[in-house]
Structure formats: C-alpha cells, structure tokens
Write a protein that holds these residues in place. Structure first.
Motif, short mmCIF file in Angstrom:
data_model
loop_
_atom_site.label_atom_id
_atom_site.label_comp_id
_atom_site.label_asym_id
_atom_site.label_seq_id
_atom_site.Cartn_x
_atom_site.Cartn_y
_atom_site.Cartn_z
N ALA A 16 0.83 -1.21 0.00
CA ALA A 16 0.00 0.00 0.00
C ALA A 16 0.86 1.26 0.00
CB ALA A 16 -0.93 -0.01 1.22
N ALA A 17 1.93 1.25 0.80
CA ALA A 17 2.83 2.41 0.85
C ALA A 17 3.52 2.62 -0.50
CB ALA A 17 3.86 2.22 1.96
N ILE A 18 3.97 1.54 -1.11
CA ILE A 18 4.65 1.64 -2.40
C ILE A 18 3.69 2.14 -3.47
CG2 ILE A 18 5.74 0.29 -4.24
CD1 ILE A 18 6.83 -1.53 -1.92
N ALA A 19 2.45 1.64 -3.47
CA ALA A 19 1.46 2.08 -4.44
C ALA A 19 1.19 3.58 -4.31
CB ALA A 19 0.16 1.29 -4.26
N GLU A 20 1.14 4.06 -3.08
CA GLU A 20 0.92 5.50 -2.86
C GLU A 20 2.11 6.31 -3.37
OE1 GLU A 20 -0.10 8.60 0.80
OE2 GLU A 20 -0.27 6.43 1.11
N LEU A 21 3.31 5.82 -3.14
CA LEU A 21 4.50 6.52 -3.62
C LEU A 21 4.54 6.54 -5.14
CD1 LEU A 21 7.27 5.21 -1.19
CD2 LEU A 21 6.02 7.38 -1.10
N GLU A 22 4.07 5.48 -5.77
CA GLU A 22 4.05 5.43 -7.24
C GLU A 22 3.06 6.42 -7.83
OE1 GLU A 22 5.19 1.38 -9.23
OE2 GLU A 22 3.67 1.00 -7.70
N GLN A 23 2.08 6.83 -7.05
CA GLN A 23 1.07 7.76 -7.54
C GLN A 23 1.35 9.20 -7.10
OE1 GLN A 23 -1.40 6.83 -9.65
NE2 GLN A 23 -0.38 4.84 -9.59
N ARG A 24 2.53 9.43 -6.54
CA ARG A 24 2.75 10.72 -5.89
C ARG A 24 2.77 11.88 -6.87
NH1 ARG A 24 7.59 8.07 -6.35
NH2 ARG A 24 9.45 9.26 -6.95
N GLY A 25 3.15 11.65 -8.14
CA GLY A 25 3.21 12.76 -9.09
C GLY A 25 4.27 13.75 -8.69
N ALA A 26 4.57 14.69 -9.58
CA ALA A 26 5.59 15.69 -9.26
C ALA A 26 5.13 16.54 -8.09
CB ALA A 26 5.86 16.58 -10.47
N THR A 27 3.89 16.96 -8.12
CA THR A 27 3.31 17.72 -7.02
C THR A 27 1.85 17.95 -7.34
OG1 THR A 27 3.56 19.68 -5.62
CG2 THR A 27 3.83 20.01 -7.97
N ASN A 28 1.01 18.03 -6.33
CA ASN A 28 -0.41 18.25 -6.55
C ASN A 28 -0.71 19.74 -6.43
OD1 ASN A 28 -3.17 18.19 -6.73
ND2 ASN A 28 -3.49 17.21 -4.74
N THR A 29 -0.93 20.38 -7.57
CA THR A 29 -1.12 21.84 -7.58
C THR A 29 -2.58 22.25 -7.55
OG1 THR A 29 -1.09 21.89 -10.01
CG2 THR A 29 1.02 22.16 -8.87
N ALA A 30 -3.51 21.28 -7.53
CA ALA A 30 -4.93 21.60 -7.65
C ALA A 30 -5.39 22.59 -6.58
CB ALA A 30 -5.76 20.32 -7.58
#
Length: 424
Positions: A16-30
């Motif tokens: 679960a931690a690895i999956a979250e890190l893989e989805q981290r993106g450069a940064t969430n600017t929304a």
C-alpha cells in the motif's frame, strides 16, 4: 522512519505504501490553481503594478526598492562575501561549466547517398528565465546550476528572479554576471508573479523563451499554467532520496537521508535493502542524527520508509519503480541495473550533498517519478537541435519517386506534386 517488509506480515502495508508513492506525481497543484491563475491574469493585465503589489504582500517588497537589483548591489554582495565561500562558488561554477560543456550537442552532417546531405545544427535559446527560491534557505547553488549551463549553451539574455534575495544569492549572481557572452538580469521578485512576469513580460521584465528552476507549490502551478505560452523545464515537487544498499555504512546512509529530508517537510526519504539488520541500523541512526533537525524529523516521520525486500532483485525492481530524484547505490556495477533516476551517487564516499553543490551535474532534478521520462536540467534544456537537409537534382530524381509513392498513399497529392515539379 518506518520499516516495512515486502513479505510476511507487513507485505500488505508495504504494498500500500509503495502504491501510494508510485502515484505521488511531481506535485499536486490543484489546491492552489485558482489563486495562481488569478495572479497570472493580474500580472498579464497590469504588469509591473501587479508584480509590485503582490511582491509587497507576499515578500515584503518596499516602495523604495526597485524590481531590478543593480550591478552595484550585486558587486557589493560579492565583496562582502567571505573568501571561503567565494572559493566554493568559483569551484562549483567551474565544475558545472565543465560538465555542461561535455553535454553540449554538436553540429554534424552526413550523406546517406550521393547528392543527398542531412545533418543538424545547434542553436541556443534567445532568452531564459531562471527561478531561484528564496524562502526557507538562501540558494546561491541553484543560481549557479541554472545560469551556468545557459551561458555554456550561448543564451544571450538570462533573467533571474528570486524573492527577498539573500546576500549569498546576489553574490553568486555577480559571479555569473561577469560572463561576457550573456546579459544577466536579476529581479527581486518571486512566487507566481515572477513566473507570470517572465512568461508574459511587464514594463520592467521582458518575456523569456523558457523558464527553469525549482520552486514551491505556487511556482510549480504557475509554471505548468504558462507552459502553453513559454517553455518550461519540468514541474518540481518536494525533494526525494532513495538509497538502495546491501553493504552500505548505516551512518553515511542515515546522513544522506537526513540531509535531503531537511529540505522540506514534504521530502521523501527511502532506504531499500534486502538486509533487515542494515535497515534497523539505518533507522536508529536516522533517529539519532535528526534529533536536532526539526524539518528533517517532520519529513522522516511522515514520508520516511525503510523497505526490506525478499531479494536483491526485488530491491532493484522497486528502485526503478519509484524513479527517485536522487539515488545512491553501493558500487559502480550497480549502475547497469538503474533505469529510472534523476542523478546517481555511487558508494559511501559520494554523499548526495556533493551533487547538490560542487560535482558539476545539475541539482535541478526530476521528481514525482518524472525520472522515468527525463534526467535533470542540463545544457540540452537551453539549446535547439535543428535538422538540415539538401539534395542535388540527380539525387532528387533517385530518391524523389519514393517520396511521391508515400505521399500518394496518404492521399496528399500536393506533397507528391511538390517533388514531381522539381524532377522535370
């Protein structure tokens, strides 16, 4: 910093931690996009007046302070700098320059067949904007890292924007501004308003062709928003470090993890190893070394992981999946399995801080798994590779019919005719 095994009882938590890190993106600017677009529109409409108001609001710019930092101020900052720091800046500049010169692409041409010549020429961008953060820490190193390769590329006009510039940053600007081949303009402007000024232009700050350099969430959101009208290098998120090691020194590994973690409370710090004992030693060392470093403690508590894998191959696979900004490995032979990373450091005697300052390779690096698609900022970001081709009539008569056949197959009769009329 948490230890998670990718096997056994903690396998699900690790996955679960690895999956979250893989989805981290450069940064969430929304969450800042709305504010940023208002700032961009304001600067585009009102120019300097908007820049000054926003800079006064966010960075304390006074009415007496001009937007542009004078050469006299830059020189005074340099003269007030210690000889020790001057020497460090000169060495960093020299190493960055030498590395960029090696990276610079060359013009070439060849003849695939008689009478047909193809090749490429290399031309610098006309102007670039270099954003140098001025928030938590002064970053003269970022000024050197962004301006120097632009100068090597031959960019004639270089704009530097930095909010509340520290003396050290202005000193670095003086050092690079003495380069005769380019004009360096320095403005005490930061945030989204600086990106807007460089993208659209104002009365004082002329628009540039490309904007490079790291920044906070607002700067990143602004860069992404203006990327349709001006080139950008890459969106930049919080600092990332991965150490993939089987035999490394726990003290040195921990020191690198703490060093990168102190950049930002959102920084990511990861150890990957198949050696559980090494993971335990590193976690203890990280706790000890970060005791008095509040920012590092916060980021390590929130985004610090020690993944223990079932095998060396799994550790390597996980490393490439994460595509880290900074990666440390044990030995030169490890470079063979590295596919995705911004910059690689080999062995215990290559602390990542050396790359942040002095080695020569750039420290503006891809975050958010952008290491899958590009490397760090380089001289290539400041040049255009333009292709060139020419034919003799005899060569056109030999090769032209193949072009006609392809054009007619696509139904583009004008393309075919543009070749046919020249072959008569």
């Amino acid at each position: 910093m948490r230890i998670l095994k990718t096997f056994g009882a903690s396998a699900d938590a690790a996955a679960a931690a690895i999956a979250e890190l893989e989805q981290r993106g450069a940064t969430n600017t929304a969450k800042v996009d709305g504010v940023v677009r208002e700032i961009l529109a304001d600067v585009q409409t009102r120019g300097d007046a908007a820049v000054r108001e926003l800079s006064a609001k966010f960075d304390g710019l006074t009415e007496e302070q001009p937007l542009r930092v004078s050469r006299e101020e830059l020189q005074a900052a340099w003269e007030a700098t210690s000889e020790e720091l001057k020497a460090a800046m000169r060495l960093a500049q020299a190493n960055i320059r030498a590395f960029a010169e090696k990276q610079l692409p060359r013009a070439w041409s060849f003849r695939p067949s008689e009478g047909m010549e193809v090749g490429q020429i290399v031309r610098p961008l006309g102007s670039v904007g270099c954003y140098v953060p001025g928030g938590r820490y002064p970053l003269p190193s970022t000024l050197l890292m962004t301006v120097t390769p632009a100068q090597v590329a031959g960019v004639e006009r270089i704009v530097v924007c930095s909010p509340k510039p520290a003396r050290e940053t202005m000193a670095a600007a003086w050092l690079v501004s003495r380069e005769a081949s380019s004009v360096v303009e320095f403005y005490r402007v930061g945030g989204a308003q600086a990106i807007a000024a460089m993208a659209y232009g104002t009365e004082s700050i002329g628009a540039v062709d490309k904007i490079v350099g790291p920044g906070n969430l607002y700067v990143t959101a602004a860069k992404v928003a203006v990327s349709q009208v001006v080139g950008i290098d890459m969106p930049a998120g919080p600092t990332e470090i991965v150490v993939t090691s089987e035999v490394g020194d726990a003290t040195g590994i921990a020191a690198d993890l703490v060093a990168q973690a102190e950049h930002d409370p959102e920084a990511l710090a990861v150890l990957i190893t198949s050696q559980e004992q090494l993971a335990e030693e590193v976690v203890l060392e990280v706790k000890r070394q970060s005791q008095e470093n509040e920012i590092a403690k916060r980021s390590l508590a929130a985004q610090g992981f020690a993944f223990v894998t079932a095998s060396v191959d799994e550790a390597r696979e996980l490393t490439n999946r994460l595509a880290p900004e900074h990666l440390t490995v044990d030995a030169g032979a490890d470079v063979r399995w590295v596919k995705n990373a911004g910059s690689v450091f080999i062995g215990n005697y290559a602390p990542q801080s050396m790359g942040d300052y002095i080695s020569g390779p750039n420290h503006v690096l891809p975050t958010g798994r952008n290491g899958r698609v590009r490397g760090g900022l380089s001289v290539l970001d400041f040049v255009k590779v333009i292709t060139v081709q020419q034919y003799t009539l005899d060569a056109l008569r030999v090769v032209g019919p193949h072009t006609i056949a392809l054009a007619e197959a696509e139904g583009l009769v004008g393309h075919a005719e543009s070749v046919r009329v020249r072959m008569r």
